[in-house]
Design an enzyme around this catalytic site. Sequence first.
Site, PDB file in Angstrom:
ATOM      1  N   GLU A  34       0.836  -1.211   0.000  1.00 22.06           N
ATOM      2  CA  GLU A  34       0.000   0.000   0.000  1.00 22.06           C
ATOM      3  C   GLU A  34       0.865   1.253   0.000  1.00 22.06           C
ATOM      4  O   GLU A  34       1.759   1.407   0.841  1.00 22.06           O
ATOM      5  CB  GLU A  34      -0.901  -0.008   1.239  1.00 22.06           C
ATOM      6  CG  GLU A  34      -1.885   1.151   1.266  1.00 22.06           C
ATOM      7  CD  GLU A  34      -2.859   1.080   2.450  1.00 22.06           C
ATOM      8  OE1 GLU A  34      -3.140  -0.032   2.927  1.00 22.06           O
ATOM      9  OE2 GLU A  34      -3.314   2.149   2.879  1.00 22.06           O
ATOM     10  N   LYS A  56      -7.066  -0.574  11.710  1.00 20.69           N
ATOM     11  CA  LYS A  56      -6.529  -1.062  10.425  1.00 20.69           C
ATOM     12  C   LYS A  56      -5.273  -0.269  10.075  1.00 20.69           C
ATOM     13  O   LYS A  56      -4.275  -0.816   9.607  1.00 20.69           O
ATOM     14  CB  LYS A  56      -7.590  -0.928   9.326  1.00 20.69           C
ATOM     15  CG  LYS A  56      -7.216  -1.525   7.985  1.00 20.69           C
ATOM     16  CD  LYS A  56      -6.404  -0.612   7.095  1.00 20.69           C
ATOM     17  CE  LYS A  56      -6.082  -1.280   5.761  1.00 20.69           C
ATOM     18  NZ  LYS A  56      -5.149  -0.484   4.947  1.00 20.69           N
ATOM     19  N   ASP A  64       4.161 -14.562  11.825  1.00 19.89           N
ATOM     20  CA  ASP A  64       2.848 -14.969  11.318  1.00 19.89           C
ATOM     21  C   ASP A  64       1.853 -13.817  11.528  1.00 19.89           C
ATOM     22  O   ASP A  64       1.339 -13.626  12.628  1.00 19.89           O
ATOM     23  CB  ASP A  64       2.427 -16.234  12.088  1.00 19.89           C
ATOM     24  CG  ASP A  64       1.067 -16.755  11.691  1.00 19.89           C
ATOM     25  OD1 ASP A  64       0.310 -16.023  11.033  1.00 19.89           O
ATOM     26  OD2 ASP A  64       0.758 -17.900  12.064  1.00 19.89           O
ATOM     27  N   HIS A 105      -2.242  10.571   0.213  1.00 25.56           N
ATOM     28  CA  HIS A 105      -2.575   9.263  -0.355  1.00 25.56           C
ATOM     29  C   HIS A 105      -2.566   9.283  -1.870  1.00 25.56           C
ATOM     30  O   HIS A 105      -1.962   8.434  -2.506  1.00 25.56           O
ATOM     31  CB  HIS A 105      -3.990   8.897   0.116  1.00 25.56           C
ATOM     32  CG  HIS A 105      -4.024   7.659   0.928  1.00 25.56           C
ATOM     33  ND1 HIS A 105      -4.951   6.702   0.748  1.00 25.56           N
ATOM     34  CD2 HIS A 105      -3.217   7.216   1.926  1.00 25.56           C
ATOM     35  CE1 HIS A 105      -4.740   5.724   1.598  1.00 25.56           C
ATOM     36  NE2 HIS A 105      -3.704   6.024   2.331  1.00 25.56           N
TER      37      HIS A 105
HETATM   38  C1  MEV Z   1      -5.519   3.337   5.269  1.00 20.73           C
HETATM   39  O1  MEV Z   1      -4.861   2.149   4.898  1.00 20.73           O
HETATM   40  C2  MEV Z   1      -5.479   3.523   6.756  1.00 20.73           C
HETATM   41  C3  MEV Z   1      -6.265   4.715   7.304  1.00 20.73           C
HETATM   42  O2  MEV Z   1      -7.614   4.660   6.860  1.00 20.73           O
HETATM   43  C4  MEV Z   1      -6.194   4.628   8.801  1.00 20.73           C
HETATM   44  C5  MEV Z   1      -7.081   5.616   9.531  1.00 20.73           C
HETATM   45  O3  MEV Z   1      -8.108   6.050   8.983  1.00 20.73           O
HETATM   46  O4  MEV Z   1      -6.746   5.898  10.693  1.00 20.73           O
HETATM   47  C6  MEV Z   1      -5.697   6.011   6.796  1.00 20.73           C
END
Ligand code: MEV
Length: 440
Positions: A88, A283, A299, A396
């Site tokens: 990513e 995430k 793992d 991003h």
């Molecule tokens: C993207 O991979 C992760 C984010 O969405 C985490 C977040 O919103 O804190 C940018």
Amino acid sequence: MNKKGFENKIEGFSKISKEEKIKWIEKNYFNNVSNPILKNYWNNDDSLQKIHDEFTENTLSNFYLPLGVAPNFLIDNKDYTIPMVIEESSVIAAACKAAKFWRNKGGFKTSILNFKKTGQVHFIFKGDKQKLNIFFKNNKLKFYEDCKEISSNMKKRGGGILNIELLDKTHDIDNYFQINAVFDTVDSMGANFINSCLEQFASTLKNEINQCSDFTNSDYSLEIIMSILSNYVPECLVRAEVSCDLSEIDQTGGLSGKEYANKFIQAINIAKTQTSRAVTHNKGIMNGIDSVVIATGNDFRAIEAGVHAYAAKSGMYKSLTDACVKNNTFKFWIEIPLALGTVGGITNLHPLVKWSLELLKNPNAKELMKIVAVAGLAQNFGAVNSLITTGIQKGHMKMHLINILNSLNASEDEKTKLIDFFKNNIVSFSSVKNELEKLR
Ligand code: MEV
């Protein structure tokens, strides 16, 4: 006669050679058209390729992911460049930015809060509970004794079986009990060691109860359901923290130190109370955690499962990070369960894992837990920092631009021109496509 859709059954697939497997795939799924891609990804060095082939079963090729690094991490006053395996865009860039941001504010401080792993023998016992309890107490030493050989190496390294206990789980399932065992597996993740001990406990239980004079055959019945480690490791816990005076974050994202800290804390509070936000928040943390876990040959599925269960330990899924302001000091931290290893598994086999561990100065398991927790905290800082200031898309989409350009087969010259153009323009798939078409 084969039914439609069931023509491709094959017996003994695992026994045929790699070339034959590829031919079979081409014949059955690609109309006999051969594609060099699988072989193009083989390593030229046959012995190196063989190592990879043997990690798993039915290997046809290798699947590349980028290995990048994030320099400038100051962790407990030591310098680190952290290896990260991730596809990513923006993740490594965000880690680098967070490392730099905190470097001149004292860096990251860490501590191991606990270092235990567990596993259970799950069994059904029908009979006198009281007798079972007494039997377990009287025979506890035998359980340890029967595992002597399995645990001798681990003991030499300073670990082993820390405790075993009998748990009455009959309120959950009729006649259901567990032998709950606690382990210290030192620098190994220890899955094989734990599972071997548990299987031995199960057979000791069966043998000893059978020979115990307190029980006659008609007195009880015992059925071992399974013996397996738990990836829920709330007692294999590490903490990482950053802190600074509010004046040191003054004008971050154009906000005063106090405004920035308050907005940051609100973002964390939202992730502490709203599951919809907490999942995305965590995430982002796992972007950092997984990429180091993969680079160091651990793992990541086990880590993911354990971390998310921990995030839900209160009964509600919540943020893994927290923040506060006290006496003008902004503090931001993570507490996270990470059962990691730096020996065993593929750590000594995969050349890039060996390289990654060397880059980290060959950490022991506890040191690796600290580094990985820092990677998670840094990643979360990067994400929340962007979210409460510029928004996430700015960074991003700039990073994503290169992926869009590659997917549109842009030449190097076109890429240079368009990267320059999009410094001051909004990136979207269609805007990039339009600009590329204009250039062509
Ligand atoms: C993207 O991979 C992760 C984010 O969405 C985490 C977040 O919103 O804190 C940018």
